[in-house]
Design a protein around this motif. Structure first.
Motif, short mmCIF file in Angstrom:
data_model
loop_
_atom_site.label_atom_id
_atom_site.label_comp_id
_atom_site.label_asym_id
_atom_site.label_seq_id
_atom_site.Cartn_x
_atom_site.Cartn_y
_atom_site.Cartn_z
N LEU A 1 -3.14 -2.87 -3.66
CA LEU A 1 -3.61 -4.03 -4.42
C LEU A 1 -4.59 -4.82 -3.57
CD1 LEU A 1 -0.22 -5.29 -5.93
CD2 LEU A 1 -2.00 -3.96 -7.10
N ASP A 2 -5.68 -5.27 -4.19
CA ASP A 2 -6.60 -6.14 -3.46
C ASP A 2 -6.14 -7.58 -3.57
OD1 ASP A 2 -7.34 -7.09 -5.96
OD2 ASP A 2 -9.29 -6.08 -5.96
N GLU A 3 -6.90 -8.52 -3.01
CA GLU A 3 -6.50 -9.93 -2.99
C GLU A 3 -6.42 -10.54 -4.38
OE1 GLU A 3 -9.23 -11.88 -0.43
OE2 GLU A 3 -8.43 -10.99 1.41
N GLN A 4 -7.12 -9.95 -5.34
CA GLN A 4 -7.07 -10.45 -6.72
C GLN A 4 -5.99 -9.78 -7.56
OE1 GLN A 4 -10.22 -9.63 -5.24
NE2 GLN A 4 -10.23 -11.80 -4.67
N GLY A 5 -5.23 -8.88 -6.92
CA GLY A 5 -4.17 -8.21 -7.64
C GLY A 5 -4.60 -6.98 -8.40
N ASN A 6 -5.84 -6.53 -8.16
CA ASN A 6 -6.32 -5.33 -8.82
C ASN A 6 -5.80 -4.08 -8.11
OD1 ASN A 6 -8.04 -6.80 -10.67
ND2 ASN A 6 -9.41 -7.16 -8.92
N ALA B 1 0.84 -1.19 0.00
CA ALA B 1 0.00 0.00 0.00
C ALA B 1 0.87 1.24 0.00
CB ALA B 1 -0.92 0.00 1.23
N GLU B 2 0.31 2.32 -0.44
CA GLU B 2 1.05 3.58 -0.45
C GLU B 2 0.06 4.73 -0.33
OE1 GLU B 2 4.95 4.92 -2.76
OE2 GLU B 2 3.20 4.85 -4.09
N ILE B 3 0.39 5.66 0.55
CA ILE B 3 -0.41 6.87 0.67
C ILE B 3 0.32 7.98 -0.06
CG2 ILE B 3 -1.39 8.57 2.24
CD1 ILE B 3 -2.76 5.92 2.46
N LYS B 4 -0.39 8.61 -0.97
CA LYS B 4 0.19 9.72 -1.72
C LYS B 4 -0.58 10.99 -1.42
CE LYS B 4 2.38 7.39 -5.63
NZ LYS B 4 2.49 7.36 -7.11
N LEU B 5 0.17 12.08 -1.27
CA LEU B 5 -0.46 13.38 -1.11
C LEU B 5 -1.14 13.77 -2.41
CD1 LEU B 5 2.49 15.17 0.73
CD2 LEU B 5 0.42 14.21 1.75
N LEU B 6 -2.03 14.73 -2.35
CA LEU B 6 -2.74 15.15 -3.56
C LEU B 6 -1.78 15.69 -4.61
CD1 LEU B 6 -5.91 16.82 -2.00
CD2 LEU B 6 -5.54 14.45 -2.70
#
Length: 310
Positions: free
Chosen positions: A146-151, A102-107
């Motif tokens: 990414l979700d569990e399906q790799g999306n 996961a990654e949090i990006k600023l606007l």
């Protein structure tokens, strides 16, 4: 009670050069915010990468350079005693994979590991009070993962932040309870009462009341919620005049029932009137009886349980 951690955003310094006085002002406000934070919850530790002394308030202006000399000895003593950790030293190795995915990006598009850790752990960030982005108690950003399906998914998030003592006040209720189990056992609640309810003082007699309530289910939960509301009232009260209560019915007891509400105060050694009471429900009429202590600027709790009867 787990030790709560807030994450320092080291990239929150001034993006351009500033005067020495501006840098010192930013540093002092940062330390003032940290002091306010420790008063709100003394168990909170700070995660910083790099270490605080190397964090730049402006390009080429690390904290250790800006606050150099004997005149800042007190500030450095505070920072030295401030408990700072890295995620790995805090036993968070099991969450590394979640952060990696996961990654949090600023606007603006810039990534932030501090915001990412804060989001994964559901805590918050500390920052310098510089650009408009970091001058607010809430940071709006984008969560990419990414979700569990790799999306690949992307969604907006809002993360608590503090760069000014006013932000600590804004988040005070949340900060006070950070790291605490919502509905602990009676034993743990009593042991943690100083952390959970810094605005309250409990008479020793109330320990048995809490023990009696602990297995009641809904009434116990409602009693904790009422104590939390009274605690917030006490924290907002400066000891002058009448506090503003948010709990239901904080009026005094009727004259004919006053005799039921005289309890011996452990601190004063005198019988005091605990006629004021707040209601809580949950299958029976619950009451929290208390009095206001102007000297302590606290609410003193003398009874927690069923409605008192003759």
């Amino acid at each position: 009670m787990s030790a709560p951690i807030l994450f320092f955003e080291s990239a929150s310094g001034h993006v351009a050069s500033v005067t020495n006085q501006q840098a010192i002002g930013t540093a002092k406000l940062f330390i003032q915010t940290l002091r306010h934070l420790k008063r709100a919850n003394s168990r909170i530790s700070l995660s910083s990468n790099p270490v605080l002394r190397e964090c730049e308030l402006a390009p080429g202006e690390p904290l250790q350079k800006v606050l150099s000399g004997n005149s800042f000895r007190e500030e450095w003593l505070f920072l030295k005693n401030l408990q700072t950790r890295t995620p790995l030293s805090s036993g968070l190795e099991s969450l590394i994979n979640q952060v990696a995915l996961a990654e949090i990006k600023l606007l603006s598009g810039a990534a932030s590991s501090a915001l990412t850790w804060a989001h994964v752990l559901e805590t918050g960030t500390i920052s310098f009070h510089t650009a408009p982005l970091w001058c607010h108690p809430t940071i709006h950003a984008i969560h990419q993962h990414l979700d569990e399906q790799g999306n690949f998914l992307s969604s907006p998030v809002a993360i608590r932040n503090a760069s000014d003592p006013a932000h600590i006040d804004f988040h005070r209720s949340w900060l006070t309870n950070l790291g605490l189990t919502p509905y602990p056992s009676a034993k743990i609640l009593w042991e943690e009462r100083g952390f959970r309810f810094p605005g309250l003082r409990f008479l020793q007699r109330t320990r048995n009341h809490i023990d009696d309530l602990a297995t009641s289910g809904a009434p116990y939960k409602q009693a904790i919620a009422t104590l939390q509301a009274l605690n917030q009232t006490a924290l907002d009260w400066n000891g002058v005049g009448n506090p503003i209560f948010t709990v239901k019915n904080a009026a005094g007891e009727h004259d004919q029932r006053r005799k039921l509400c005289n309890f011996n105060d452990d601190v004063t050694g005198q019988a005091c009137d605990f006629g004021r009471h707040a209601y809580f429900t949950g299958s029976f009429p619950g009451r929290v009886h208390f009095r206001m202590s102007v000297e302590e600027k606290k609410i003193v709790v003398g009874y927690v349980g069923y409605k008192l009867i003759d």
